[in-house]
Design a protein around this motif. Structure first.
Motif, PDB file in Angstrom:
ATOM      1  N   GLN A 144       0.851  -1.191   0.000  1.00 37.11           N
ATOM      2  CA  GLN A 144       0.000   0.000   0.000  1.00 37.11           C
ATOM      3  C   GLN A 144       0.883   1.236   0.000  1.00 37.11           C
ATOM      4  N   GLY A 181      -4.550   9.916   1.212  1.00 36.82           N
ATOM      5  CA  GLY A 181      -5.594   9.050   1.698  1.00 36.82           C
ATOM      6  C   GLY A 181      -6.978   9.292   1.135  1.00 36.82           C
ATOM      7  N   ARG A 206     -15.059   4.497  -1.545  1.00 32.53           N
ATOM      8  CA  ARG A 206     -14.100   3.812  -0.666  1.00 32.53           C
ATOM      9  C   ARG A 206     -14.304   4.269   0.773  1.00 32.53           C
ATOM     10  N   ASP A 249     -13.970   2.701   3.299  1.00 39.38           N
ATOM     11  CA  ASP A 249     -12.884   2.149   4.111  1.00 39.38           C
ATOM     12  C   ASP A 249     -11.705   3.116   4.199  1.00 39.38           C
ATOM     13  N   LEU A 250     -11.429   3.817   3.099  1.00 41.95           N
ATOM     14  CA  LEU A 250     -10.326   4.805   3.119  1.00 41.95           C
ATOM     15  C   LEU A 250     -10.706   5.978   4.018  1.00 41.95           C
ATOM     16  N   ALA A 264     -12.682   5.986   6.504  1.00 42.71           N
ATOM     17  CA  ALA A 264     -12.692   5.587   7.924  1.00 42.71           C
ATOM     18  C   ALA A 264     -11.292   5.706   8.531  1.00 42.71           C
ATOM     19  N   GLN A 265     -10.270   5.624   7.658  1.00 42.60           N
ATOM     20  CA  GLN A 265      -8.894   5.681   8.172  1.00 42.60           C
ATOM     21  C   GLN A 265      -8.416   7.119   8.346  1.00 42.60           C
ATOM     22  N   ARG A 266      -9.293   8.069   8.031  1.00 42.98           N
ATOM     23  CA  ARG A 266      -8.796   9.448   7.972  1.00 42.98           C
ATOM     24  C   ARG A 266      -9.612  10.346   8.885  1.00 42.98           C
TER      25      ARG A 266
END
Ligand SMILES: CN(C)c1cccc(CNc2ccc(C(N)=O)cn2)c1
Length: 245
Positions: free
Chosen positions: A94, A173, A219, A221-222, A224-226
C-alpha cells in the motif's frame, strides 16, 4: 536511487522503464536500473535455472543456487539495499509502504517465475511483498509496479507534482477529484463553471469536496482511516446535501 531486479527476462524490466517519465529519470540519473539474470549464474551448460519440485506437483520451481548467486551479486552492487521478493504470499503493498521504500538508498527486487522458488532462497530475502491477491506468470510486473510507485515519490522526479503536492489527494488518503481539459464542451457536457472561474481558493475547495465525496461513495474504508477537519466535514455534508437534492 538504485533498483536491482533479479529476473530471467531483463528486457521486460528495461523495456518498460525506458519509456516516459521513468526513462527521463534514468537519463537524469535520478534512478538507476540494473537487471541480473540468474541464467548468468547457472553452473550448467544449458544455463538451467528451474527444476521439478521434490515431492511431486505441477510445474517447475526456480533453483536456489543461481538465485542466491544473483542476489549476492546485486547486494555487492547495491550495498544496504533490502532484498524484496514479490509473491502472492507477501504482505500487501500500500502507499504507506511505498513511501517507506522511497526513503531507502536502493532496493533489490526478486522476480520469480514458474510456480515459485526453492524455499531456501528466502534465507537471503529481507521481505516478501504482494501487489494484490492474484497470481501472475512472473514477478516482473509486480517489481515494475513497486519501482514506479516508489520512483514517483522521489523529489524532483515528477517536477509539477512537487509544487502541487498539497493538492495531490492520492498521496493523502483520498481518491482524486474529477479532471477536465479542452475542449470546454464534449457532446453536451460542459466543464464545471467553478474550474473556469479563476477563483483558486474556490477551485481548491471544490476539488477537496469532490475528493471527499467520491471517497465517501466509493471507498468508505479509506475515509474511515482518515480524521476529517471541521472544514472537510462541512464540505462533505454539503456534498451529500447536493447529492440528496
Ligand atoms: C505461488 N506462485 C504461483 C508464485 C510464487 C512466487 C512468485 C510467483 C510469480 N508470480 C507472481 C508474483 C507476485 C504476485 C503478486 N500478487 O504480487 C503475483 N504473481 C508466483
Amino acid at each position: 536511487m538504485r533498483f536491482d531486479v533479479i529476473t530471467i527476462f531483463p528486457e521486460l524490466i528495461h523495456g518498460y522503464l525506458r519509456e516516459g517519465v521513468l526513462g527521463r529519470a534514468q537519463a537524469r540519473g535520478l534512478i538507476q536500473i540494473h537487471a541480473w539474470n540468474p541464467r548468468d549464474f547457472s553452473d550448467n551448460a544449458y544455463r538451467r535455472v528451474d527444476d521439478r519440485p521434490f515431492g511431486g506437483g505441477p510445474g517447475m520451481l526456480m533453483m536456489a543456487p543461481p538465485l542466491l548467486a544473483a542476489i549476492a551479486a546485486a547486494r555487492e552492487a547495491n550495498p544496504g539495499a533490502p532484498v524484496i521478493y514479490l509473491s502472492p504470499q507477501g504482505q500487501r503493498l500500500q502507499q504507506g509502504a511505498v513511501q517507506g521504500f522511497a526513503g531507502a538508498d536502493g532496493l533489490i527486487l526478486l522476480a520469480g517465475r514458474y510456480e515459485g522458488i526453492d524455499e531456501r532462497v528466502l534465507a537471503a530475502v529481507d521481505a516478501e511483498w504482494s501487489i494484490g491477491d492474484y497470481v501472475l506468470a512472473g514477478g516482473e510486473l509486480p517489481a515494475l509496479v513497486l519501482i514506479e510507485a516508489v520512483a514517483r515519490q522521489l523529489p524532483g522526479l515528477l517536477g509539477h507534482a512537487d509544487s502541487a503536492a498539497e493538492d495531490s489527494f492520492a498521496d493523502n488518503g483520498l481518491l482524486d477529484c474529477p479532471h477536465f481539459t479542452r475542449p470546454e464542451v464534449v457532446g453536451d457536457v460542459r466543464v464545471p463553471e467553478v474550474l473556469l472561474s479563476g477563483d483558486h481558493a474556490r477551485i481548491r475547495s471544490w476539488r477537496l469536496q469532490q475528493s471527499l465525496g467520491r471517497t465517501a461513495e466509493r471507498r468508505p474504508d479509506l475515509l474511515a482511516q482518515r480524521v476529517l477537519s471541521a472544514r472537510e466535514q462541512k464540505l462533505l455534508d454539503d456534498y451529500r446535501r447536493q447529492d440528496g437534492e
